[in-house]
Structures are given as structure tokens and as C-alpha cells.
Design an enzyme around this catalytic site. Sequence first.
Site, PDB file in Angstrom:
ATOM      1  N   ASP A 151       0.833  -1.360   0.357  1.00 24.51           N
ATOM      2  CA  ASP A 151       0.001  -0.626   0.545  1.00 24.51           C
ATOM      3  C   ASP A 151       0.823   0.894  -0.144  1.00 24.51           C
ATOM      4  OD1 ASP A 151      -1.586   2.191   0.774  1.00 24.51           O
ATOM      5  OD2 ASP A 151      -2.646   0.650   2.127  1.00 24.51           O
ATOM      6  N   ASN A 158      -6.004  12.853 -10.509  1.00 28.87           N
ATOM      7  CA  ASN A 158      -7.608  13.164 -11.903  1.00 28.87           C
ATOM      8  C   ASN A 158      -6.918  15.170 -11.905  1.00 28.87           C
ATOM      9  OD1 ASN A 158      -9.431  14.805 -10.428  1.00 28.87           O
ATOM     10  ND2 ASN A 158      -9.885  12.945  -9.935  1.00 28.87           N
ATOM     11  N   VAL A 194      -5.948   4.764  -5.665  1.00 30.75           N
ATOM     12  CA  VAL A 194      -4.594   5.287  -4.380  1.00 30.75           C
ATOM     13  C   VAL A 194      -5.248   6.513  -4.406  1.00 30.75           C
ATOM     14  CG1 VAL A 194      -2.306   6.355  -4.285  1.00 30.75           C
ATOM     15  CG2 VAL A 194      -3.238   4.324  -6.290  1.00 30.75           C
ATOM     16  N   ASP A 195      -5.894   7.690  -4.998  1.00 34.68           N
ATOM     17  CA  ASP A 195      -6.107   8.917  -4.766  1.00 34.68           C
ATOM     18  C   ASP A 195      -6.912   9.061  -3.484  1.00 34.68           C
ATOM     19  OD1 ASP A 195      -5.586  11.948  -5.123  1.00 34.68           O
ATOM     20  OD2 ASP A 195      -7.211  11.727  -7.004  1.00 34.68           O
ATOM     21  N   SER A 221      -2.775   4.761 -14.046  1.00 34.94           N
ATOM     22  CA  SER A 221      -3.380   4.606 -15.200  1.00 34.94           C
ATOM     23  C   SER A 221      -4.032   2.654 -15.552  1.00 34.94           C
ATOM     24  CB  SER A 221      -2.993   5.292 -15.983  1.00 34.94           C
ATOM     25  OG  SER A 221      -3.021   7.103 -16.449  1.00 34.94           O
ATOM     26  N   GLY A 232      -5.542   2.030 -13.067  1.00 40.56           N
ATOM     27  CA  GLY A 232      -7.145   0.711 -12.343  1.00 40.56           C
ATOM     28  C   GLY A 232      -8.791   1.764 -12.845  1.00 40.56           C
ATOM     29  N   TYR A 286      -8.888   4.364 -14.956  1.00 36.76           N
ATOM     30  CA  TYR A 286      -8.126   5.151 -16.206  1.00 36.76           C
ATOM     31  C   TYR A 286      -7.976   3.683 -17.165  1.00 36.76           C
ATOM     32  CZ  TYR A 286      -8.126   9.609 -14.821  1.00 36.76           C
ATOM     33  OH  TYR A 286      -8.430  10.798 -14.409  1.00 36.76           O
TER      34      TYR A 286
HETATM   35  N1  AR6 Z   1      -1.104   1.476  -2.603  1.00 34.50           N
HETATM   36  C1  AR6 Z   1      -0.702   1.183  -3.823  1.00 34.50           C
HETATM   37  N2  AR6 Z   1      -1.726   1.080  -5.677  1.00 34.50           N
HETATM   38  C2  AR6 Z   1      -2.764   1.486  -5.715  1.00 34.50           C
HETATM   39  C3  AR6 Z   1      -3.728   1.735  -3.813  1.00 34.50           C
HETATM   40  C4  AR6 Z   1      -2.852   1.906  -2.388  1.00 34.50           C
HETATM   41  N3  AR6 Z   1      -3.591   2.463  -1.647  1.00 34.50           N
HETATM   42  N4  AR6 Z   1      -4.697   1.049  -3.796  1.00 34.50           N
HETATM   43  C5  AR6 Z   1      -5.133   1.182  -5.573  1.00 34.50           C
HETATM   44  N5  AR6 Z   1      -3.445   0.988  -6.268  1.00 34.50           N
HETATM   45  P1  AR6 Z   1      -6.728   4.350  -9.558  1.00 34.50           P
HETATM   46  P2  AR6 Z   1      -5.915   5.510 -12.633  1.00 34.50           P
HETATM   47  C6  AR6 Z   1      -3.326   0.491  -7.089  1.00 34.50           C
HETATM   48  O1  AR6 Z   1      -7.598   3.848 -10.163  1.00 34.50           O
HETATM   49  O2  AR6 Z   1      -6.126   4.258 -13.355  1.00 34.50           O
HETATM   50  C7  AR6 Z   1      -8.761   8.001  -9.345  1.00 34.50           C
HETATM   51  O3  AR6 Z   1     -10.580   8.484  -9.050  1.00 34.50           O
HETATM   52  C8  AR6 Z   1      -4.492   0.272  -8.642  1.00 34.50           C
HETATM   53  O4  AR6 Z   1      -5.119  -1.371  -8.355  1.00 34.50           O
HETATM   54  O5  AR6 Z   1      -5.946   4.752  -8.611  1.00 34.50           O
HETATM   55  O6  AR6 Z   1      -4.793   6.637 -12.905  1.00 34.50           O
HETATM   56  C9  AR6 Z   1      -8.105   9.272  -9.174  1.00 34.50           C
HETATM   57  O7  AR6 Z   1      -9.193  10.189  -8.552  1.00 34.50           O
HETATM   58  C10 AR6 Z   1      -4.113   0.325  -9.570  1.00 34.50           C
HETATM   59  O8  AR6 Z   1      -3.421  -0.818 -10.187  1.00 34.50           O
HETATM   60  O9  AR6 Z   1      -5.371   5.438 -10.767  1.00 34.50           O
HETATM   61  C11 AR6 Z   1      -8.644   9.678 -10.593  1.00 34.50           C
HETATM   62  O10 AR6 Z   1     -10.265   9.903 -11.173  1.00 34.50           O
HETATM   63  C12 AR6 Z   1      -3.343   1.057  -9.510  1.00 34.50           C
HETATM   64  O11 AR6 Z   1      -3.082   1.812  -7.775  1.00 34.50           O
HETATM   65  C13 AR6 Z   1      -8.764   7.979 -11.415  1.00 34.50           C
HETATM   66  O12 AR6 Z   1      -8.671   7.150 -10.145  1.00 34.50           O
HETATM   67  C14 AR6 Z   1      -4.140   3.124  -9.947  1.00 34.50           C
HETATM   68  O13 AR6 Z   1      -5.231   2.696 -10.020  1.00 34.50           O
HETATM   69  C15 AR6 Z   1      -6.869   8.022 -12.212  1.00 34.50           C
HETATM   70  O14 AR6 Z   1      -6.817   6.925 -12.025  1.00 34.50           O
END
Ligand code: AR6
Length: 171
Positions: free
Chosen positions: A9, A23, A32-33, A121, A123, A125
Site C-alpha cells: 500500500d 485526476n 490510490v487518490d 493509469s 486502475g 483509467y
Molecule cells: N497503494 C498502491 N496502489 C494502489 C492503492 C494503494 N493504496 N490503491 C489502488 N492501487 P487508480 P488511475 C492501484 O484507479 O488508473 C482516481 O479516482 C490500483 O490497483 O488509483 O490512474 C483518481 O481520482 C491500480 O493498479 O488510478 C482518478 O480519477 C493503480 O493503483 C483516477 O482514479 C492505479 O489505479 C485515476 O485512475
Amino acid sequence: MEITLIQGDITEQAVDAVVNAANSSLMGGGGVDGAIHRRGGPAILEECRALRASRYADGLPTGQAVATTAGRLPARWVVHTVGPVYARSEDRSPLLASCHVESLKVADTLGAATVAFPAISTGVYGWPMDDAARIALTTVRQASTSVTEVRFVLYDAEAYAAFTRARDALG
Ligand code: AR6
């Protein structure tokens, strides 16, 4: 520069800076955000609001990066970057590479020696994990930076395996 891969994490990482897959609103979200804002507390959002009011009235553009406090996280700073939404019809990989380059530039400006990245990107995205891993690793390896450790923090076993395969393929 040392590049390490771990499964875990990102909010728990004791590094100088953690990169947030944000975003362009900088107002938080899921993935993550959401985790970074939840665990880091309101100080992060306060600085994000100030950035929107000053430098980024129209939002942070895709592929760029900006830093705030990390609030209550073990890290000192959060570097927010906006990954591209994956599209089959168009090659947006330069924007995904740019997220890594620009985040490292911000880290250099801060004097951050250790930086943790999520798989930007991959997750919400929708970017395919193997391809994102190749782009992320290639870009970071080629970057000219004073950062001494880049730690990719992969949330699940599948993401960790994809990054490991990509690293092995790059040799
Ligand atoms: N630690 C590490 N990795 C994580 C964690 C964590 N705590 N939580 C999720 N992941 P995403 P994106 C992974 O969706 O695709 C948001 O709503 C997850 O499994 O967080 O860039 C923003 O506000 C995935 O492999 O980011 C934007 O609107 C990776 O992190 C949008 O999502 C990225 O997933 C950005 O989408």
C-alpha cells in the site's frame, strides 16, 4: 538510481515523496487518490484547493505533476500527477511517460531522494498492466534525476508479477 518493486500500500511507504495517480481536478477520487487523501488527512486537500485557485484554475493537465504536503502520511510530500485514460484508438504512452518524468522533476525540486510510484493509469483509467509496467520502468530508467531510489508499490500480486516480468524483459 535503484529501482525496487514491492507489493503493498503506497500510503504506508516511508519515502520522501509518494506519487498520487490523481485526476486533473486535484479534488480527490477513488483508488490510490482516495487512499492518499483518506490516510493523509485534510491538509492535502487544502493545498490542492490553493493550487487550483492559483496555478491551476483549469486543473492539472494530463502528464504534469505538482507537490503538496503529505499530511499524516509517513512520506513528507505527495506528488500529484494525472495519468492518461487508456485508449485503443490513440497512443497516449508519451503522456504516461511524462507523468513519471515530471514527477521525478518535482521530486528533484523538493530535494526528495526516495520516491514511491503506484502503477499510474492502471486502475480507473484502464491501462493494461503489462504495457504500463514497461512504459513506467523504461521511463524511470532513462530519467536524468537526483532521486536515488524509485520504489514501485504494486497493490496486488498480479500487478507485482507484471512489473517483475517487465523488469526481467528489459534486462
Ligand atoms: N497503494 C498502491 N496502489 C494502489 C492503492 C494503494 N493504496 N490503491 C489502488 N492501487 P487508480 P488511475 C492501484 O484507479 O488508473 C482516481 O479516482 C490500483 O490497483 O488509483 O490512474 C483518481 O481520482 C491500480 O493498479 O488510478 C482518478 O480519477 C493503480 O493503483 C483516477 O482514479 C492505479 O489505479 C485515476 O485512475
